[in-house]
Design a protein around this motif. Structure first.
Motif, short mmCIF file in Angstrom:
data_model
loop_
_atom_site.label_atom_id
_atom_site.label_comp_id
_atom_site.label_asym_id
_atom_site.label_seq_id
_atom_site.Cartn_x
_atom_site.Cartn_y
_atom_site.Cartn_z
N GLU A 1 0.82 -1.21 0.00
CA GLU A 1 0.00 0.00 0.00
C GLU A 1 0.86 1.26 0.00
OE1 GLU A 1 -2.15 -3.36 2.05
OE2 GLU A 1 -0.19 -2.44 2.24
N ASP B 1 2.77 1.91 -3.47
CA ASP B 1 1.95 2.54 -4.50
C ASP B 1 1.58 3.97 -4.14
OD1 ASP B 1 2.05 0.45 -6.24
OD2 ASP B 1 -0.01 -0.21 -5.98
N THR C 1 -0.51 -6.40 -5.29
CA THR C 1 -0.67 -5.61 -4.07
C THR C 1 -0.94 -6.49 -2.85
OG1 THR C 1 -3.06 -5.32 -4.35
CG2 THR C 1 -1.63 -3.69 -5.40
#
Length: 518
Positions: free
Chosen positions: A444, A447, A505
């Motif tokens: 997280e 990104d 992710t």
């Protein structure tokens, strides 16, 4: 010391350049008491004058009310000697990027501030652990890396050194939010998150240019208009300036002990030596007249269409997209098992160069032109074609005319593993995956840091998901198979998730379940 009862209300800032002033601005507006210190006393007054002018401009534009403007300026005072920082809860250094100078400053600060004061470095590339090594109490030292211009770049990296008290990082995260910024947490590794992840765009763009594949302007056009980035690598390097970016490239490369992924380019070293630094000097990869970038015009597209076109079926989805464009242009499709003698031959490689694609399918290389189908072709803002060294001018020009027939600009490049967009984007994704694999930061935060810190349309992991992890893995493996260059070896994070059909992710399921149970 815990983040629940540790309050930061008075902040000292050492260094009153652009970064120091920017940090002072957001801190003062957040209601903190700010003390500015610089070894040059005149710089302190100049910094406060700059802040006064900045607050006045914001008030005149209606972005800041008068009362808050006056209150913010009143929060800022100068420290005539370093001892004036004695009552600070936090001191942030924003001085020259030299390890010995920072270590000396922190040792001096320890003799001045209280035992509960946090010492933070705004370093962009030096090790927090190394900076703290000379301190008596390294547990109170952390990284607090803002980006220039600080008021506009709303992300800050909070870096834990090996000996940093986690509560220090917690407090800095909380303070960042109070100052209106988005904090991300990183381990102490070269480049942290943003400068580490940024190697993909810059070093690979330079690699493409260094191979003579395309011009600086064409590479930038492809990355902007085909891949959807706000700036291409050379526009970005001109903006940051080579006197800043080239030393960072060298520093990260050497700190990772000559990791091939981060190999700097002699292009930037030579241009830096020649003074072609970027926008601020009026000339870099582009010339700037009155601050406006001068971009060479593109030649008009040829108009003569091919008689017929044969399209490789190696990649079915890409084949379908190309066939639709051929039909739209009204050109005859050669549907034979092998190309007719007079047909233009189109291949759609992923990672391979046009030469390898031609040889693998036993095609006549003089008629082969490759098209990059990584991004949707029908909705493209730009398309990229690639020739083999044997491709004839007629084949090249008729292919250019065909794929520009609907008005979309086309860039024709020399043979390259992975075209331009494929190899740059795959490298960006791969490095992002490696940051996650090494647990430098959470997926997280990786990104989030990249989208806010570099302005990319997506973070590297989300970008990989959008294009398909299996596709990115194919591109990297094919580039590696042709070049044998270890810079293109796929990250285990990418390879495993691609094989399992997982999002890039996604953390390991067991780790996520453990966190939930806690």
């Amino acid at each position: 010391m815990t983040s629940r009862n540790f309050s930061i209300e008075t902040i000292g800032i050492v260094g009153t350049g652009a970064m120091g002033r920017g940090i002072a601005q957001i801190a003062a507006l957040a209601g903190l008491t700010v003390r500015l210190y610089d070894t040059n006393p005149a710089a302190i007054g100049a910094a406060r004058d700059y802040l006064a002018e900045t607050f006045a401009k914001l008030t005149a534009k209606g972005k800041l009310d008068q009362a808050r403007s006056l209150a913010a300026l009143a929060n800022v005072s100068g420290a005539q000697v370093i001892g004036d920082l004695a009552d600070c809860d936090l001191v942030v250094e924003a001085i020259v990027e030299k390890l010995d100078v920072k270590q000396a400053l922190f040792r001096e600060l320890e003799t001045v501030v209280s035992g509960r004061c946090v010492l933070a470095s705004n370093t962009s590339s030096l090790s927090i652990t190394a900076i703290a090594a000379g301190c008596t109490n390294p547990s109170r030292v952390a990284g607090y890396h803002f980006f220039n211009p600080v008021p506009l770049m709303k992300v800050v990296e909070v870096i834990d050194g090996l000996r940093s008290d986690p509560a220090i990082g917690d407090a800095l995260m909380e303070l960042a939010r109070r100052m209106g910024h988005t904090p991300v947490r990183a381990k102490d590794m070269p480049g942290f998150i943003v400068n580490h992840a940024g190697r993909g765009m810059n070093t690979e763009g330079l690699r493409v240019a260094g191979e003579g594949v395309a011009s600086f302007a064409d590479i930038d056009r492809i990355m902007r208009e085909q891949a959807g980035f706000r700036l291409g690598p050379f526009e970005l390097l001109d903006l940051t300036a080579l006197d800043v970016s080239h030393p960072v490239m060298e520093s990260i490369y050497h700190q990772f002990y000559e990791e091939p992924r981060f190999t700097p380019s002699p292009i930037t070293g030579t241009r830096l030596a020649g003074g072609l630094i970027g926008r601020k000097t009026g000339e870099g990869f582009y010339r700037y007249e009155d601050g406006k970038q001068q971009v060479p015009a593109e030649a008009p597209a040829p108009t003569e269409l091919p008689h017929s076109v044969w399209v490789s079926k190696r990649y079915p989805k890409a084949h379908k997209a190309v066939v639709q464009l051929i039909a739209k242009a009204g050109v005859k499709l050669d549907e034979g098992a092998t190309p007719a003698a007079d047909s233009l031959i189109i291949v759609t490689p992923f990672g391979h160069d046009a030469t390898t694609a031609a040889v693998d399918e036993a095609l006549d290389a003089t008629r082969v032109v490759a098209i990059d189908a990584l991004f949707p072709l029908a909705a493209a803002q730009r398309r990229t074609l690639m020739t083999t060294p044997a491709t004839s001018r007629a084949a090249r020009d008729t292919a250019h005319a065909l794929f520009a027939a609907d008005g979309v600009p086309v860039t024709v490049i020399r043979d390259s593993t992975g075209f331009v967009a494929q190899r740059v984007v795959a490298t960006i994704v791969n490095i992002g995956c490696d940051i996650a694999q090494k647990q430098i930061a959470t997926p997280e935060d990786i990104d989030l840091a990249v989208t806010l810190g570099l302005g990319y349309p997506r973070g590297p992991l989300a970008l990989g998901d959008a294009l398909g992890a299996k596709t990115i893995l194919t591109i990297l493996r094919n580039i590696f198979s042709v070049l044998g260059d270890p810079r293109y070896r796929p990250s285990p994070w990418l390879a495993r998730r691609a094989q399992l059909g997982l999002s890039l992710t996604q953390r390991d399921a067991a780790d996520t379940q453990t966190e939930t149970q806690q």
